[in-house]
Write a protein that holds these residues in place. Sequence first.
Motif, PDB file in Angstrom:
ATOM      1  N   LEU A 199       0.843  -1.185   0.000  1.00 35.10           N
ATOM      2  CA  LEU A 199       0.000   0.000   0.000  1.00 35.10           C
ATOM      3  C   LEU A 199       0.881   1.238   0.000  1.00 35.10           C
ATOM      4  O   LEU A 199       2.017   1.211   0.457  1.00 35.10           O
ATOM      5  N   ALA A 205      -7.682   5.117   2.286  1.00 35.82           N
ATOM      6  CA  ALA A 205      -8.579   3.971   2.153  1.00 35.82           C
ATOM      7  C   ALA A 205      -7.825   2.673   2.436  1.00 35.82           C
ATOM      8  O   ALA A 205      -8.334   1.786   3.145  1.00 35.82           O
ATOM      9  N   ALA A 206      -6.618   2.554   1.894  1.00 35.89           N
ATOM     10  CA  ALA A 206      -5.818   1.349   2.122  1.00 35.89           C
ATOM     11  C   ALA A 206      -5.374   1.255   3.581  1.00 35.89           C
ATOM     12  O   ALA A 206      -5.367   0.166   4.174  1.00 35.89           O
ATOM     13  N   LEU A 208      -6.954   2.381   6.134  1.00 35.40           N
ATOM     14  CA  LEU A 208      -8.117   1.959   6.905  1.00 35.40           C
ATOM     15  C   LEU A 208      -8.375   0.478   6.717  1.00 35.40           C
ATOM     16  O   LEU A 208      -8.658  -0.247   7.680  1.00 35.40           O
ATOM     17  N   GLN A 209      -8.255   0.005   5.479  1.00 36.91           N
ATOM     18  CA  GLN A 209      -8.515  -1.407   5.185  1.00 36.91           C
ATOM     19  C   GLN A 209      -7.532  -2.324   5.914  1.00 36.91           C
ATOM     20  O   GLN A 209      -7.924  -3.392   6.414  1.00 36.91           O
ATOM     21  N   TYR A 210      -6.281  -1.885   5.992  1.00 32.71           N
ATOM     22  CA  TYR A 210      -5.252  -2.757   6.561  1.00 32.71           C
ATOM     23  C   TYR A 210      -4.753  -2.262   7.920  1.00 32.71           C
ATOM     24  O   TYR A 210      -3.643  -2.589   8.339  1.00 32.71           O
ATOM     25  N   ARG A 211      -5.581  -1.526   8.621  1.00 30.72           N
ATOM     26  CA  ARG A 211      -5.151  -0.953   9.894  1.00 30.72           C
ATOM     27  C   ARG A 211      -4.755  -2.036  10.903  1.00 30.72           C
ATOM     28  O   ARG A 211      -3.798  -1.868  11.667  1.00 30.72           O
TER      29      ARG A 211
END
Length: 306
Positions: A199, A205-206, A208-211
Motif C-alpha cells: 500500500l 482507504a488502504a 483503513l482497510q489494513y489498519r
Amino acid sequence: MSAPLAGQPFKALCSYAYFRTPAFATLLEELHASPAQVFGDSGAHSARTLGITLTIQDYAQWCHQYDDRLTLYANLDVIGAPEATWRNQKELEARGLEPIPVFHTGEPWTYLKRYLDEGYTYIALGKLLGNPVPDVLAWLDKVFKIANGRAVFHGFGLTVDRALREFPFYSVDSSTWGSGFRFGLVKLFDDRTGRWVKLMQRDRAALLQYRDLIRAHHADPLAFASKATQDNDSVAAAAAIAFRRYEAYIRARHGPVTIPPGPHNPVTRNGAPALPGLHLYLAEGSAINLRRAATGIRTRLEEAPA
C-alpha cells in the motif's frame, strides 16, 4: 503471533562500497548492542554504479578489521569473469580470510562444480536481478540439483517469492524492505494468508482497510497517513518487522536449513555457531535506516509486552 518472530538476531547486509569509513565501527557496535548478524559484502556491483574502484588489498584489510563483528563476508567477485572471481577467492584465503565464494548466473557450471569439489559448503549466488523469473527458477533448480545436498546457498538480492518458497535457501538478502522510506510503498506480510500486502503511504482507504495488519507490525496507521504525521522510525521498523515475519514464514515452510560440514565455512571461522536458516538480511547503504530498523526490532518486537 510475535513469539516465533522473537529470539532471532537482527540481520543486516553491509557493503564495503558504502561502509568504508571508520564510522562503520560505531554502527557495528550499535547493531551488536543486541544479538545481530552482519553480512559483509564487497558491494562490487554498487561500486561500478557509483564509479568507485575497489582493490582486493583494501577489501581484505576491511574484512580483517571487522572480522570479529561480521558474521561472514563475501568474496570480491567479478561479474562476467569467473576465473578472476576464483583467483580473488584464493587471494583472500591466502591473506588469512575465509570468504563465502560467489557463483553467478551465466557462468559455466564447471565453476560451481569446482567450488563443490573443493569443499565449499556455503556458496553465494549472484547476478540474479534483472533476469526473467522463469529463467531464474530454472537456473536455481539446476544449482540445487548439482549441489545435491553438498552445499547450501545465499541468494544475493533475491526477492522472488516463488524462488524462496520452492528452494531451501540458507540465507538471502533484500534491499526492497526499504521501499517504504524510499518510495512510499509500504510492504507488509500477512502470515495468516502467507501473502504480501502493498500500500502507498497517505492512501487513507488502504490504511483503513489494513489498519489491523499495520498494528500487527507494531505500528500506528497514523505514521503512514500524511506528511504531518509520517514517522520514519515507524516506517523503517514496520518494514523490518514485515521481513522478519516473512523470514519466519519461509523458515517454517522448509524447516531448519543447516550448513553441511566441510573444510571451508565462512560462518564458523572464529568458532561461532552457524544458526539454522533461513536468514534474511536487510541490505541497506544508510546507517540511519539500519539503526531505525534494529531499534524497531528490539523495542517493538523483542521488548514489546506480550
